[in-house]
Design an enzyme around this catalytic site. Sequence first.
Site, mmCIF file in Angstrom:
data_model
loop_
_atom_site.group_PDB
_atom_site.id
_atom_site.type_symbol
_atom_site.label_atom_id
_atom_site.label_comp_id
_atom_site.label_asym_id
_atom_site.label_seq_id
_atom_site.Cartn_x
_atom_site.Cartn_y
_atom_site.Cartn_z
ATOM 1 N N PRO A 104 -15.625 23.650 1.018
ATOM 2 C CA PRO A 104 -14.613 24.839 1.790
ATOM 3 C C PRO A 104 -14.904 25.086 2.458
ATOM 4 C CG PRO A 104 -15.329 25.555 -0.798
ATOM 5 C CD PRO A 104 -15.535 24.389 -0.328
ATOM 6 N N GLU A 105 -14.946 25.253 3.636
ATOM 7 C CA GLU A 105 -14.927 25.436 5.182
ATOM 8 C C GLU A 105 -14.682 27.142 5.475
ATOM 9 O OE1 GLU A 105 -17.080 23.787 6.678
ATOM 10 O OE2 GLU A 105 -17.491 22.146 6.113
#
Length: 274
Positions: free
Chosen positions: A2-3
Amino acid sequence: MPELPEVETIRRGLVERLVGCQITGVRVRQAYLREKVEVDTLETSVVGRTIVGIERRAKYLLLQLCPEGILVFHLGMTGRLWLGKPMAQDAIHDHLIFRLGPNLELRFHDIRRFGMCFYTMAQALLDHPRFRHLGPEPLSLEFSSLYLQKRAQGLWKPVKNFLMDATVVVGVGNIYASESLFLAKVHPSREVWRLRPLHWDRICTAIKEVLQAAIDAHGTSFSDYVDSEGRRGDFQNQLLVYGREGEPCTRDGRPIRRIVQAGRSSFYCPSCQR
Ligand SMILES: [Zn+2]
């Protein structure tokens, strides 16, 4: 992994349902995450407190508690936060379970265990070893073309690596760096000292546009990312260069190329990115 847009999407989903809830219990099934979870601290400092807000700094989720305190989560590579009705059985990778009254619980689930969870105070957070070196938020006013120019002065470094350095700016991960440089028409290998103000203007604008569009699309789902409700993101359908080696550039039809920089794939158009 996840960014920033994915973490922001998770934050927005959690805000709706978590703010106002009191933490009534905590169960630690596995304390050995990226950093060992301090079980005693969670039990004494978190249980009994109410969640009054959820903020994000870089890829950290900050649950603000009342009386004052902050419960910090980082999802690492594969971390997930599940919010739902109490489950009779634990899943194998459910490491932390926070009870929120009789009808709700928050589960931290992480297959690879690169995630983190710890408790701290607001003042201590600024000097925390994981926070004190972080650069500005890319969607803040502080992150500007002028700021980038100053930080880049005299640096011999490819622009893509420079943008992915969290001390320069947080949250510009591999996918979003490639996409931003495509929009800005700048080659990912260009050394930063060679870039002119007009390039930095385009880069700064492109980063903000790409991240905002990704947040609006609820993030990018490549492998197994889902938000706190189990929904997938949609930005993978809007990527212009990332993962498109050999496909035609949307601007001029030339094939997109892939190179490896600092061990990560970069995608670009050799014709319109200079
Ligand atoms: Zn092109």
